[in-house]
Design a protein around this motif. Sequence first.
Motif, PDB file in Angstrom:
ATOM      1  N   UNK A 239     -15.502 -33.245 120.822  1.00 47.34           N
ATOM      2  CA  UNK A 239     -15.525 -33.809 122.174  1.00 47.34           C
ATOM      3  C   UNK A 239     -15.703 -32.698 123.190  1.00 47.34           C
ATOM      4  N   UNK A 240     -15.996 -33.111 124.417  1.00 49.95           N
ATOM      5  CA  UNK A 240     -16.023 -32.172 125.533  1.00 49.95           C
ATOM      6  C   UNK A 240     -15.583 -32.934 126.775  1.00 49.95           C
TER       7      UNK A 240
ATOM      8  N   UNK B  69     -13.479 -38.613 128.484  1.00 51.57           N
ATOM      9  CA  UNK B  69     -13.945 -37.525 127.640  1.00 51.57           C
ATOM     10  C   UNK B  69     -15.233 -37.981 126.975  1.00 51.57           C
ATOM     11  N   UNK B  70     -16.044 -37.014 126.591  1.00 48.20           N
ATOM     12  CA  UNK B  70     -17.396 -37.306 126.112  1.00 48.20           C
ATOM     13  C   UNK B  70     -17.548 -36.837 124.671  1.00 48.20           C
ATOM     14  N   UNK B  71     -18.248 -37.610 123.876  1.00 45.02           N
ATOM     15  CA  UNK B  71     -18.528 -37.222 122.494  1.00 45.02           C
ATOM     16  C   UNK B  71     -19.529 -36.076 122.497  1.00 45.02           C
TER      17      UNK B  71
ATOM     18  N   UNK C 264     -15.271 -25.870 126.299  1.00 45.63           N
ATOM     19  CA  UNK C 264     -14.767 -25.707 124.931  1.00 45.63           C
ATOM     20  C   UNK C 264     -15.087 -26.949 124.103  1.00 45.63           C
ATOM     21  N   UNK C 265     -15.551 -26.741 122.885  1.00 45.39           N
ATOM     22  CA  UNK C 265     -15.813 -27.861 121.983  1.00 45.39           C
ATOM     23  C   UNK C 265     -14.499 -28.258 121.316  1.00 45.39           C
ATOM     24  N   UNK C 266     -14.007 -29.442 121.637  1.00 42.77           N
ATOM     25  CA  UNK C 266     -12.691 -29.899 121.186  1.00 42.77           C
ATOM     26  C   UNK C 266     -12.867 -30.704 119.905  1.00 42.77           C
ATOM     27  N   UNK C 267     -12.373 -30.184 118.803  1.00 43.68           N
ATOM     28  CA  UNK C 267     -12.507 -30.879 117.537  1.00 43.68           C
ATOM     29  C   UNK C 267     -11.467 -31.995 117.442  1.00 43.68           C
ATOM     30  N   UNK C 268     -11.936 -33.163 117.022  1.00 41.12           N
ATOM     31  CA  UNK C 268     -11.068 -34.335 116.947  1.00 41.12           C
ATOM     32  C   UNK C 268      -9.887 -34.072 116.023  1.00 41.12           C
ATOM     33  N   UNK C 269     -10.146 -33.477 114.864  1.00 40.65           N
ATOM     34  CA  UNK C 269      -9.075 -33.219 113.904  1.00 40.65           C
ATOM     35  C   UNK C 269      -8.002 -32.308 114.497  1.00 40.65           C
TER      36      UNK C 269
END
Length: 934
Positions: A490-491, A476-478, A434-439
Amino acid sequence: MAYAATVSLLQTLEDSPQPMQQIPSDLLEKVRRLLGILDDPATKNSLSIKDLEGKIRDASFEAQDIIESHVSTHQLELSKSVSSGVCSCFWEIISALQDMFPAVYLCETWTDSMYQGMNLEVKGLERVIGELDLILEAMSKIKDGKEEAPGAGNLWVAGASRSVASNESAPVGLDQDLLHLKDRLTGSSSNLDIISIVGMGGIGKTTLARNLYNDPLIEDRFDTRAWVVVSQNYHVQEILTILVNSTRREGGEVHKKCVDELAVRLHKNLKGRRYIIVMDDVWDVKAWDDVKRFFPDDNNGSRIILTTRQSEVSIYPNPRSPVHHMKLLRSEPSWDLLRVTVFGREDCPYVLEEIGWKIAENCKGLPLAIVVIGGLLSRDKNEEYWKLISQDVKSAIARNDGDQFMQILSLSYDSLPHHLKACFLYMGVFPEDYEIFVSQVIKLWVAEGFMKPLATKSLEELAWEYLSDLINRNLIEVRRRNRNGEIKSLIIHDMLRELCMQIAQDEKFLQIINSHSHGFPQGRNNQRRVSIHSDTLNHLTVVHDSFLRSLLYFAYLQSSTQLESFLVSFRLLNVLNALTIKFNEFPVGILELVYLRFLAFCYRGKHRLPESICKLRNLQTLVVYRRDVSSRIASNTLYLPLSLWRMPQLRHLLFEEGFLPYPSLAKFKRKDSVVLENLQTLSQVKNFRCSKEVVEFMPNLKKLGILYVHDSRTKWSTYGINNFVYLQKLESLKCEFIAKDDLSRKHLPPKLAFPVNLRKLALYGCIISWENMTVIGSLPNLEVLKLRTFAFEGSVWEPNEGEFTKLKYLLIQDTSLEQWHADSTHFPQLRCLCLNFCSKLEAIPPEIGDIGSLEMIELCECRSSVVASAMLIQEEQQSLGNEGLRVRVNSFGEYFNSHLDTSLRKVQSPRSERALFQARRAAQLFMEAGREVH
């Protein structure tokens, strides 16, 4: 999860109504003392305090449950007692009265009832307080140094590091890393060089360092060498003893010497000799500070290799020396490593090769996982067995060598300070890949209460610091960055996510519900958070006495009927993320969840949110999407209630298109009006009236998105656009201007001013003259500027010198611009220039290529002369040795596809194959229509 549970309890105590605060006053004091001890760095690695964490967590949970259950019950009773026959404006009236008299309850009989009910719970709280007394007594002894010190060193860590290095004879996938670092080790520089190798656990740092250390060329070049595993709980005396014994010139091994004697001996052993030393598995900058003075620099080309999981540690020894970042393996090297692990020098049978590729890819490039699964596959080289393993690689590792594997990864978790552990485990709520949005994650962390408030920083600023720390620790990775270089998404690696879920379940922190789950957790002894990844609602059985605090949906559900009746069971819910569920009617049951802080859902029904939403007085974030609205609905606009202006806890309001009513002047003049001091985000509001009074009621707004749909009768002064300048904290502004017809298209005021702290500005359809661009160019902090569809008009643009001093990203789209005269002095920090559909522009100014920071020129549907000028700029820069500048020319279809992907990501739900196919088919049809237009 002791720290997170205690912080959450502290917020409950501090935010409770006045009568509640009077009863547990000693509890509040004890909670603050607990946090003080947990915040002390000296207790971070205390084994004894770790033993107490479960008791602290459970006691905090129980106290919070008692208090919040009681308040929730009586607020619900009050609601029911006055709801019969009451008009919709009741909650507006009661909200205003509570604003006027915050310490007084409106119903005297309800207050008495609350006290009586609370007396029934006092015994429960007294028992909890007694438990906290015992915990505090034990913790005080630990803090005062009366506990036994942990064993010398972390011997298991050393063993783990060496066990990982056991397969170092075949450094598969590390060829380029080895060549690069060999050059640095044998380079001409005579100064002592510290080479740091950094990456997540299990990525192969030790393997790479060991292959360098044992390389014959390296052995021949250096006079002496030494290898020491530092680990988390290191001792300087042990490190020095190993180094002295490894570099001794003559005589036997050294034992039982003090630090000073060992330091002198080490310095003597190394003095005048070219040495190479590997400090493996360094966790703290203090470890380097403790030994660095013992390494002489005789300008003879000596080298030190340092391996670490933390970026901060890798940079610290020599900030000017480049750090070597380990990368995950690609598909082919992953298979090569798996094949070598299983078969050695033998060939892999053809029948197993395709399955093996699949297994290797499922390890997601992590060498440790590949080596572990390779050991498992080597036991049975049968096709059926390999197919079984390929169906779920993570489970296969967990069932077999999972303990050692997870122990190696869990070292990173164990090293985290108390305040970061819950934040890391929270990454387990998101689905795999899942692409985890920072906001998004920052808003969720704040709503979960993970941050202990500070007077000097906002909760969001603290959350961002926590997030940066997890990134620096390679947990965690950008995934993606914004155009100005800021982290956007992030992912988390599958194996680290698996670690999150395992620890989270043990810590009663989180449970994942999927198609394989047997039911929903119930009761106090189960997880406080549930994340649902299943496409069905069959598991939603009736839940009684639930103490659940967070419910997050990531499955795409067509119906919400069952969920609406299900939600009333969760009276203490703080977070409800249901963007993937379509509500045809407003779920009124949500209004009973008085502790909600985060609410996100998809609402396809009536255009209005009810005034009674102000019952959710703890609400911080409200996100409402209107996706897939029925064609029978004439407008997509969501009309927001006036009562939002009296919800002081609001921090973020996000809509696709929402109309926020303008409060009457009389209400603004009342002394008891609520100032939305916490509000930071307001997006996307329609025809927003930015009067001076409204600005005063949103003093800390940082992000504003506005859509103006205007006609020929409305004057710009109606909207108060000139008052933007008074939003002094505003950092991001997006304004879209859409005319109902050609007659209503009009220019914005020429003297329009913007706040000086603005960092991002996006304009659409405002028809400003290029001559007035100096208003924007003079903004001292502007980094991102997007000028879409007729934001500016005119055939010539000549920027003034000294403008756009910090601009990093410039987008110009759909414009009548023909000639652009600019050079490197106008955009000294520009990184990316993007020109879309600029059909009249003749060329890019050639001097743009002289901007030293320029990395990318993107073009879409521009004239061939513009493309030629971009290519010429690239060629000239390459001839000057600048290989960093790239030119990318996109077609209309590629442009549309990119924006389609962005739109899909914003829904933030896993995309099924069918949904993705339908979206791509729609894109194809749209592109075909687009080709005809162009």
